[in-house]
Design a protein around this motif. Sequence first.
Motif, PDB file in Angstrom:
ATOM      1  N   VAL A   1       9.876  -5.574   1.636  1.00 53.94           N
ATOM      2  CA  VAL A   1       9.479  -5.472   2.200  1.00 53.94           C
ATOM      3  C   VAL A   1       7.413  -4.283   1.906  1.00 53.94           C
ATOM      4  CG1 VAL A   1       8.540  -3.837   4.578  1.00 53.94           C
ATOM      5  CG2 VAL A   1      11.221  -4.639   4.079  1.00 53.94           C
ATOM      6  N   LEU A   2       6.857  -5.301   2.240  1.00 52.60           N
ATOM      7  CA  LEU A   2       5.426  -5.619   1.896  1.00 52.60           C
ATOM      8  C   LEU A   2       4.386  -5.357   3.157  1.00 52.60           C
ATOM      9  CD1 LEU A   2       6.379  -8.070   0.067  1.00 52.60           C
ATOM     10  CD2 LEU A   2       4.764  -7.557  -1.602  1.00 52.60           C
ATOM     11  N   GLY A   3       3.280  -4.631   3.065  1.00 52.80           N
ATOM     12  CA  GLY A   3       2.246  -4.742   3.918  1.00 52.80           C
ATOM     13  C   GLY A   3       1.663  -3.479   4.728  1.00 52.80           C
TER      14      GLY A   3
ATOM     15  N   ASN B   1      11.096  -1.521  -0.336  1.00 51.24           N
ATOM     16  CA  ASN B   1      10.106  -1.284   0.523  1.00 51.24           C
ATOM     17  C   ASN B   1       8.359  -0.345  -0.116  1.00 51.24           C
ATOM     18  OD1 ASN B   1       7.893  -0.490   2.917  1.00 51.24           O
ATOM     19  ND2 ASN B   1       9.957   0.034   4.255  1.00 51.24           N
ATOM     20  N   VAL B   2       7.754  -1.530  -0.622  1.00 53.63           N
ATOM     21  CA  VAL B   2       6.494  -1.132  -1.684  1.00 53.63           C
ATOM     22  C   VAL B   2       4.772  -0.948  -0.257  1.00 53.63           C
ATOM     23  CG1 VAL B   2       7.116  -2.490  -3.310  1.00 53.63           C
ATOM     24  CG2 VAL B   2       6.084  -3.701  -1.796  1.00 53.63           C
ATOM     25  N   SER B   3       5.469  -0.729   0.886  1.00 54.20           N
ATOM     26  CA  SER B   3       4.142  -1.417   1.827  1.00 54.20           C
ATOM     27  C   SER B   3       3.458   0.616   1.585  1.00 54.20           C
ATOM     28  CB  SER B   3       4.755  -1.440   3.764  1.00 54.20           C
ATOM     29  OG  SER B   3       5.880  -0.512   3.302  1.00 54.20           O
ATOM     30  N   VAL B   4       2.223   0.483   2.665  1.00 53.51           N
ATOM     31  CA  VAL B   4       1.704   1.347   2.497  1.00 53.51           C
ATOM     32  C   VAL B   4       0.633   1.531   3.959  1.00 53.51           C
ATOM     33  CG1 VAL B   4      -0.669   2.177   1.474  1.00 53.51           C
ATOM     34  CG2 VAL B   4       1.188   0.985   0.059  1.00 53.51           C
ATOM     35  N   ASN B   5       0.720   2.986   4.468  1.00 55.45           N
ATOM     36  CA  ASN B   5      -0.374   2.310   5.658  1.00 55.45           C
ATOM     37  C   ASN B   5      -1.673   2.835   5.517  1.00 55.45           C
ATOM     38  OD1 ASN B   5      -0.922   3.454   8.350  1.00 55.45           O
ATOM     39  ND2 ASN B   5      -1.262   5.198   8.119  1.00 55.45           N
ATOM     40  N   GLY B   6      -2.079   1.174   6.297  1.00 52.17           N
ATOM     41  CA  GLY B   6      -3.857   0.667   6.288  1.00 52.17           C
ATOM     42  C   GLY B   6      -4.074  -0.444   5.411  1.00 52.17           C
ATOM     43  N   ALA B   7      -2.741  -0.793   4.954  1.00 51.27           N
ATOM     44  CA  ALA B   7      -3.211  -1.592   3.840  1.00 51.27           C
ATOM     45  C   ALA B   7      -3.643  -2.977   4.476  1.00 51.27           C
ATOM     46  CB  ALA B   7      -2.148  -1.948   3.059  1.00 51.27           C
TER      47      ALA B   7
ATOM     48  N   LEU C   1      -4.298  -7.026   3.070  1.00 49.50           N
ATOM     49  CA  LEU C   1      -4.380  -8.078   2.581  1.00 49.50           C
ATOM     50  C   LEU C   1      -4.589  -8.236   0.970  1.00 49.50           C
ATOM     51  CD1 LEU C   1      -4.286 -11.399   4.857  1.00 49.50           C
ATOM     52  CD2 LEU C   1      -2.355 -10.505   3.867  1.00 49.50           C
ATOM     53  N   ALA C   2      -6.065  -7.423   0.647  1.00 46.38           N
ATOM     54  CA  ALA C   2      -6.310  -7.970  -0.540  1.00 46.38           C
ATOM     55  C   ALA C   2      -5.350  -7.137  -1.512  1.00 46.38           C
ATOM     56  CB  ALA C   2      -7.507  -7.141  -0.848  1.00 46.38           C
ATOM     57  N   ASP C   3      -4.745  -5.630  -0.457  1.00 43.44           N
ATOM     58  CA  ASP C   3      -4.740  -4.397  -0.926  1.00 43.44           C
ATOM     59  C   ASP C   3      -2.672  -4.684  -1.174  1.00 43.44           C
ATOM     60  OD1 ASP C   3      -6.304  -2.653  -0.457  1.00 43.44           O
ATOM     61  OD2 ASP C   3      -5.849  -2.370   1.398  1.00 43.44           O
ATOM     62  N   VAL C   4      -2.370  -6.141  -0.568  1.00 41.48           N
ATOM     63  CA  VAL C   4      -0.672  -5.626  -0.937  1.00 41.48           C
ATOM     64  C   VAL C   4      -0.729  -7.286  -2.019  1.00 41.48           C
ATOM     65  CG1 VAL C   4       1.117  -7.633   0.384  1.00 41.48           C
ATOM     66  CG2 VAL C   4      -0.398  -6.369   1.736  1.00 41.48           C
ATOM     67  N   ARG C   5      -2.748  -7.748  -2.289  1.00 43.04           N
ATOM     68  CA  ARG C   5      -1.829  -8.647  -3.567  1.00 43.04           C
ATOM     69  C   ARG C   5      -1.834  -7.756  -4.622  1.00 43.04           C
ATOM     70  NH1 ARG C   5      -6.387 -13.336  -4.312  1.00 43.04           N
ATOM     71  NH2 ARG C   5      -4.914 -14.536  -6.278  1.00 43.04           N
ATOM     72  N   ALA C   6      -2.874  -6.810  -4.934  1.00 41.13           N
ATOM     73  CA  ALA C   6      -3.521  -5.956  -5.757  1.00 41.13           C
ATOM     74  C   ALA C   6      -2.763  -5.010  -6.353  1.00 41.13           C
ATOM     75  CB  ALA C   6      -4.422  -5.515  -5.714  1.00 41.13           C
ATOM     76  N   VAL C   7      -1.661  -4.437  -5.632  1.00 42.71           N
ATOM     77  CA  VAL C   7      -1.039  -3.297  -5.333  1.00 42.71           C
ATOM     78  C   VAL C   7       0.360  -3.273  -5.319  1.00 42.71           C
ATOM     79  CG1 VAL C   7      -0.859  -0.617  -4.958  1.00 42.71           C
ATOM     80  CG2 VAL C   7      -2.705  -2.349  -4.816  1.00 42.71           C
ATOM     81  N   GLN C   8       0.645  -4.228  -4.082  1.00 41.37           N
ATOM     82  CA  GLN C   8       2.386  -4.252  -3.704  1.00 41.37           C
ATOM     83  C   GLN C   8       2.824  -5.198  -4.403  1.00 41.37           C
ATOM     84  OE1 GLN C   8       2.632  -3.832   0.386  1.00 41.37           O
ATOM     85  NE2 GLN C   8       0.702  -2.762   0.755  1.00 41.37           N
ATOM     86  N   LEU C   9       2.818  -6.307  -4.503  1.00 35.38           N
ATOM     87  CA  LEU C   9       2.467  -7.670  -4.690  1.00 35.38           C
ATOM     88  C   LEU C   9       3.417  -7.870  -6.299  1.00 35.38           C
ATOM     89  CD1 LEU C   9       3.547 -10.657  -4.819  1.00 35.38           C
ATOM     90  CD2 LEU C   9       1.017 -11.215  -5.317  1.00 35.38           C
ATOM     91  N   PRO C  10       2.934  -6.194  -7.232  1.00 30.64           N
ATOM     92  CA  PRO C  10       3.628  -7.327  -9.145  1.00 30.64           C
ATOM     93  C   PRO C  10       4.521  -5.516  -9.063  1.00 30.64           C
ATOM     94  CG  PRO C  10       0.423  -6.219  -8.847  1.00 30.64           C
ATOM     95  CD  PRO C  10       0.912  -6.918  -7.010  1.00 30.64           C
ATOM     96  N   ARG C  11       5.008  -5.097  -7.700  1.00 32.64           N
ATOM     97  CA  ARG C  11       5.894  -3.917  -7.432  1.00 32.64           C
ATOM     98  C   ARG C  11       7.082  -4.808  -7.059  1.00 32.64           C
ATOM     99  NH1 ARG C  11       2.481   1.423  -4.931  1.00 32.64           N
ATOM    100  NH2 ARG C  11       1.466   1.952  -6.377  1.00 32.64           N
ATOM    101  N   ALA C  12       6.508  -5.402  -5.572  1.00 36.96           N
ATOM    102  CA  ALA C  12       7.677  -6.712  -5.191  1.00 36.96           C
ATOM    103  C   ALA C  12       8.487  -7.305  -6.562  1.00 36.96           C
ATOM    104  CB  ALA C  12       7.208  -7.871  -4.455  1.00 36.96           C
TER     105      ALA C  12
END
Length: 282
Positions: free
Chosen positions: A28-30, A63-69, A71-82
Motif C-alpha cells: 500500500v503506497l500513498g 504499508n509504506v505510505s506516509v502522511n502528506g506524501a 507523488l515525488a515522495d512515493v517515487r523516491a522513498v516508498q517505491l524502493p521499500r515496496a
Amino acid sequence: MTALGIERSTPPTRPDPPATWTARTLAVLGDSTAVGIGDPKLGGGWRGFGPLLAAALGAEEHNVSVNGARLADVRAVQLPRALAVRPDAAVLIAGMNDTLRSDFDPEAMRADLTDIVTSLRAVGTEVVLVRFHDHARVFRMPASLRRALRTRIDRLNAVIEAVVADTGAAHLDLDAMPGAYETTTWSVDRLHPSELGHRMLAKAFAEQLVGRGCVQPAPVSLVCEGGLRVGPLAHLAWLVVKGIPWLCKRGGDLVPYALGIMLRGHREPPCGQLAADPVARP
C-alpha cells in the motif's frame, strides 16, 4: 457450407478469462488516505482499507505510505521499500497533496507515476491506481476556490488516465463509486474516508484485483464494527484540536496559494492539458 447448402454462422469467440493468481503480499503506497487516517482504532492509531483488503485477499500487507506524501515522495522513498518485498499486488493513492501546492507540475507527476507503475509491474506486481472524485462536493469551500481545485483535480485525473493507458494498470474511479458522496462515507474532517469509507475502498480495490484474476478467499464486510465511532462532540473537538492548528500551520503555504489559484483560475489550461502551472517554483 453444409450438405443442405445452408451456411452455419460461427459463434463469436470470447476472450479467455484472466489466469487466476494469489496475492501473497500486498503493498500500500500513498498519502494519508493510504495510511488509514479517518478509520481510528480503539487502541490508538489508524487501520484503513489496507488491512481489510489484505485480509480479503489472504495477503500479508506492507504499508509504506506516509502522511502528506506527494507523488515525488512515493517515487523516491516508498517505491524502493515496496519493491524490496516484490508484492503480488499494490494499491497507490497519491496526488491530492500535489494539487494544493504552488509547484503543481502535471508533467513531472506523470513521469513520477509512470516510473512507479512500470517499476512495480516489472517485478510482477498488479497495480491499482485511483482516479479522484470532486472533493468540493464533500468539503465545502468558496465557489471560486472550488472551481480552481476542480481544475487541478481534473488535470491530476488526466495524468492518471494517461498512465493507465500507457501501462495497462487497473484503476478505481472514486467519482463513479456508489456512495462516494454520502456523508457517512467521510470522516469528521471530510477529507479522509470514515471506517465505512475505508471498507468501501477495500471492497472496490478487491473487485479491481479480482477482475485481473486475483483470488479473493474472503469478502470485505461493509458492517462497521471495529472502528471508533465519531459523534457531534468529536466534530467540534477536531475543529479545535486539529483543524485550526492545521490551518495555522499550513497557512504560510496554503492560504496565499489558495488566493493565488482563485485569481489565476481563468488562466488554468483546459482539462487534460498537462503543461505546468505558470507560477514560480519555491
